[in-house]
Design a protein around this motif. Sequence first.
Motif, PDB file in Angstrom:
ATOM      1  N   GLY A 154       1.093  -1.414   0.292  1.00 24.91           N
ATOM      2  CA  GLY A 154      -0.081  -0.157   0.065  1.00 24.91           C
ATOM      3  C   GLY A 154       1.007   1.423   0.273  1.00 24.91           C
ATOM      4  O   GLY A 154       0.318   2.553  -1.483  1.00 24.91           O
ATOM      5  N   LEU A 155       1.959   1.154   0.619  1.00 24.55           N
ATOM      6  CA  LEU A 155       3.245   2.678   0.641  1.00 24.55           C
ATOM      7  C   LEU A 155       3.335   2.391  -0.533  1.00 24.55           C
ATOM      8  O   LEU A 155       3.946   3.671  -0.697  1.00 24.55           O
ATOM      9  CB  LEU A 155       4.271   2.242   1.771  1.00 24.55           C
ATOM     10  CG  LEU A 155       4.620   3.307   2.304  1.00 24.55           C
ATOM     11  CD1 LEU A 155       3.603   4.616   2.909  1.00 24.55           C
ATOM     12  CD2 LEU A 155       5.373   3.635   3.566  1.00 24.55           C
ATOM     13  N   GLN A 156       4.052   1.599  -1.426  1.00 25.46           N
ATOM     14  CA  GLN A 156       4.473   1.421  -2.583  1.00 25.46           C
ATOM     15  C   GLN A 156       4.003   2.280  -3.245  1.00 25.46           C
ATOM     16  O   GLN A 156       3.653   2.891  -4.376  1.00 25.46           O
ATOM     17  CB  GLN A 156       5.105  -0.222  -3.065  1.00 25.46           C
ATOM     18  CG  GLN A 156       5.673  -0.384  -4.169  1.00 25.46           C
ATOM     19  CD  GLN A 156       6.147  -1.314  -4.683  1.00 25.46           C
ATOM     20  OE1 GLN A 156       5.732  -2.871  -4.331  1.00 25.46           O
ATOM     21  NE2 GLN A 156       6.876  -1.402  -6.490  1.00 25.46           N
ATOM     22  N   SER A 157       2.817   1.465  -3.101  1.00 23.39           N
ATOM     23  CA  SER A 157       1.476   2.382  -4.380  1.00 23.39           C
ATOM     24  C   SER A 157       0.982   3.638  -4.090  1.00 23.39           C
ATOM     25  O   SER A 157       0.722   4.098  -5.025  1.00 23.39           O
ATOM     26  CB  SER A 157      -0.015   1.296  -4.378  1.00 23.39           C
ATOM     27  OG  SER A 157      -0.719   1.774  -3.077  1.00 23.39           O
ATOM     28  N   TRP A 158       1.409   4.317  -3.250  1.00 20.82           N
ATOM     29  CA  TRP A 158       1.092   5.531  -2.638  1.00 20.82           C
ATOM     30  C   TRP A 158       2.211   6.257  -3.082  1.00 20.82           C
ATOM     31  O   TRP A 158       2.235   7.657  -3.953  1.00 20.82           O
ATOM     32  CB  TRP A 158       0.663   6.259  -1.273  1.00 20.82           C
ATOM     33  CG  TRP A 158       0.935   6.651  -0.467  1.00 20.82           C
ATOM     34  CD1 TRP A 158      -0.308   7.876  -0.604  1.00 20.82           C
ATOM     35  CD2 TRP A 158       1.473   8.365   0.218  1.00 20.82           C
ATOM     36  NE1 TRP A 158       0.154   9.178  -0.224  1.00 20.82           N
ATOM     37  CE2 TRP A 158       1.142   9.011   0.456  1.00 20.82           C
ATOM     38  CE3 TRP A 158       2.922   7.796   0.323  1.00 20.82           C
ATOM     39  CZ2 TRP A 158       2.287  10.061   1.256  1.00 20.82           C
ATOM     40  CZ3 TRP A 158       3.901   8.202   1.099  1.00 20.82           C
ATOM     41  CH2 TRP A 158       3.047   9.219   1.148  1.00 20.82           C
ATOM     42  N   TRP A 159       3.343   5.351  -2.651  1.00 20.91           N
ATOM     43  CA  TRP A 159       4.229   6.649  -4.011  1.00 20.91           C
ATOM     44  C   TRP A 159       4.314   6.532  -5.041  1.00 20.91           C
ATOM     45  O   TRP A 159       4.917   7.590  -5.468  1.00 20.91           O
ATOM     46  CB  TRP A 159       5.646   5.808  -3.191  1.00 20.91           C
ATOM     47  CG  TRP A 159       6.316   6.264  -1.792  1.00 20.91           C
ATOM     48  CD1 TRP A 159       6.084   7.568  -0.826  1.00 20.91           C
ATOM     49  CD2 TRP A 159       7.680   5.207  -0.891  1.00 20.91           C
ATOM     50  NE1 TRP A 159       6.936   7.423   0.098  1.00 20.91           N
ATOM     51  CE2 TRP A 159       7.591   6.442   0.681  1.00 20.91           C
ATOM     52  CE3 TRP A 159       7.173   4.157  -0.779  1.00 20.91           C
ATOM     53  CZ2 TRP A 159       7.704   5.857   1.797  1.00 20.91           C
ATOM     54  CZ3 TRP A 159       8.026   3.558  -0.070  1.00 20.91           C
ATOM     55  CH2 TRP A 159       8.821   4.480   1.432  1.00 20.91           C
ATOM     56  N   ASP A 160       3.942   5.530  -5.683  1.00 23.54           N
ATOM     57  CA  ASP A 160       4.131   5.584  -7.455  1.00 23.54           C
ATOM     58  C   ASP A 160       3.005   6.781  -7.718  1.00 23.54           C
ATOM     59  O   ASP A 160       3.251   7.112  -8.510  1.00 23.54           O
ATOM     60  CB  ASP A 160       3.797   3.985  -7.395  1.00 23.54           C
ATOM     61  CG  ASP A 160       4.557   3.678  -6.747  1.00 23.54           C
ATOM     62  OD1 ASP A 160       6.160   3.995  -6.907  1.00 23.54           O
ATOM     63  OD2 ASP A 160       4.650   2.134  -7.380  1.00 23.54           O
ATOM     64  N   SER A 161       1.589   6.743  -7.041  1.00 26.04           N
ATOM     65  CA  SER A 161       0.953   7.621  -7.296  1.00 26.04           C
ATOM     66  C   SER A 161       0.603   9.452  -7.033  1.00 26.04           C
ATOM     67  O   SER A 161       0.321  10.030  -7.259  1.00 26.04           O
ATOM     68  CB  SER A 161      -0.815   7.532  -6.708  1.00 26.04           C
ATOM     69  OG  SER A 161      -0.734   7.613  -5.001  1.00 26.04           O
TER      70      SER A 161
END
Length: 119
Positions: A111-118
Amino acid sequence: GGININPSSNHITTDEEGNNNREGETEDISYMKFFAKIAAPLFPITLFIMSALLLIIPWRKRKVLWTIVSLTLGAPFYEVTFRDGFIGDILTSTVRPLQDLAYTVVFLFLGLQSWWDSQ
């Protein structure tokens, strides 16, 4: 609308669409949205990291715990004592919570990785 803590800003204006707004309210809302956008993914991961650190720090107090756990996990290679069997039974009984913990770790980091990617 947003919560305005400053009691002196009671000036109401009307925007182009006819909505009544207090001065500074739109800035308060945008600030809160910005804070929520950053804080929402960081609070759970911060709580998890702090909890994980408490399993290690202070090392002088936690060393005994980790020594016992390592001896229990190494039980097939030496004579098993009552303590090893007792701790092994406890670890066996916590399989489901440990599975949930593993799921939580994966969920938080993905979830944190997808937040950084967004961003």
